[in-house]
Write a protein that holds these residues in place. Structure first.
Motif, mmCIF file in Angstrom:
data_model
loop_
_atom_site.group_PDB
_atom_site.id
_atom_site.type_symbol
_atom_site.label_atom_id
_atom_site.label_comp_id
_atom_site.label_asym_id
_atom_site.label_seq_id
_atom_site.Cartn_x
_atom_site.Cartn_y
_atom_site.Cartn_z
ATOM 1 N N UNK A 49 33.727 37.357 30.563
ATOM 2 C CA UNK A 49 34.061 37.918 29.250
ATOM 3 C C UNK A 49 32.906 37.655 28.285
ATOM 4 N N UNK A 50 32.577 38.661 27.476
ATOM 5 C CA UNK A 50 31.530 38.536 26.468
ATOM 6 C C UNK A 50 32.173 38.311 25.103
ATOM 7 N N UNK A 133 35.057 38.786 18.549
ATOM 8 C CA UNK A 133 35.669 39.700 19.515
ATOM 9 C C UNK A 133 35.397 39.242 20.931
ATOM 10 N N UNK A 134 36.404 39.407 21.778
ATOM 11 C CA UNK A 134 36.259 39.234 23.227
ATOM 12 C C UNK A 134 36.128 40.625 23.830
ATOM 13 N N UNK A 135 35.086 40.825 24.622
ATOM 14 C CA UNK A 135 34.874 42.091 25.327
ATOM 15 C C UNK A 135 35.050 41.806 26.816
ATOM 16 N N UNK A 136 36.200 42.204 27.337
ATOM 17 C CA UNK A 136 36.545 41.919 28.729
ATOM 18 C C UNK A 136 36.212 43.124 29.604
ATOM 19 N N UNK A 137 35.231 42.993 30.494
ATOM 20 C CA UNK A 137 34.881 44.126 31.363
ATOM 21 C C UNK A 137 36.054 44.571 32.233
ATOM 22 N N UNK A 138 36.222 45.886 32.292
ATOM 23 C CA UNK A 138 37.237 46.487 33.163
ATOM 24 C C UNK A 138 36.603 47.202 34.345
ATOM 25 N N UNK A 139 35.369 47.653 34.172
ATOM 26 C CA UNK A 139 34.607 48.265 35.266
ATOM 27 C C UNK A 139 33.135 48.091 34.940
ATOM 28 N N UNK A 140 32.311 48.143 35.989
ATOM 29 C CA UNK A 140 30.887 47.954 35.763
ATOM 30 C C UNK A 140 30.035 48.641 36.806
ATOM 31 N N UNK A 141 28.791 48.914 36.409
ATOM 32 C CA UNK A 141 27.799 49.520 37.292
ATOM 33 C C UNK A 141 26.466 48.813 37.115
ATOM 34 N N UNK A 142 25.765 48.678 38.211
ATOM 35 C CA UNK A 142 24.431 48.091 38.205
ATOM 36 C C UNK A 142 23.490 49.116 38.818
#
Length: 173
Positions: A49-50, A133-142
């Motif tokens: 989480x960011x 704010x908490x920014x919780x990743x739900x999907x990601x790409x690299x």
């Protein structure tokens, strides 16, 4: 090296890219859906989480309060990239939650921000227009380069190749 080891190395590389950054690029949308891009200093928890601490004077803060979705991006600097059409980058789609002052996590994350960024966080904390704010990743790409895109597993941080229809090989450029 087998495929599993390669994927482990690739996952380590996206984590290193994030760890090399002090700020994240932040994409938000207004209540009317108009896109807006900005940046913010961040800390990241071991769970991925960011956390960002931002002012109401910034349009992204108002956007996050009205529309709690965002995308964040970490990108290799241009000066370190061999091909500007295929810069290494990590992009996450995130659900967003404001962390209020009475939440026990508020002080924990502001302490983490203070440890990373110094005394300026104490100053910002004294201003009434700042929000955590908490920014919780739900999907990601690299994306590593042409034809080298990986989806990121949100449970364990693993990577899985995404195969495009037309693959351009880096060596051709």
């Amino acid at each position: 090296m087998n495929e599993i080891e390669d994927l482990d190395d690739i996952a380590l590389n996206y984590r290193k890219l994030i760890a090399s950054q002090q700020t994240l690029l932040l994409s938000t949308a207004t209540g009317n859906g108009i896109p807006d891009i900005s940046y913010a200093p961040f800390v990241q928890t071991p769970s991925g989480c960011f956390y960002i601490f931002v002012s109401e004077l910034a349009s992204h803060t108002v956007n996050l309060l009205q529309n709690p979705q965002a995308s964040v991006m970490f990108v290799r600097p241009e000066s370190e990239s061999l091909n500007l059409f295929a810069r290494e980058r990590v992009v996450f789609s995130c659900k967003v939650k404001e962390i209020l002052q009475d939440d026990e996590n508020y002080n924990v994350q502001l302490h983490a921000l203070g440890t990373k960024f110094g005394k300026v966080v104490s100053l910002l904390r004294s201003l009434s227009d700042f929000h955590l704010f908490a920014l919780q990743p739900e999907s990601g790409r690299y994306v590593v380069g042409f034809g080298r895109t990986y989806s990121i597993g949100m449970r364990d941080g693993s990577v899985h190749p995404v195969k495009p229809k037309n693959v351009i090989q880096d060596e051709a450029y």
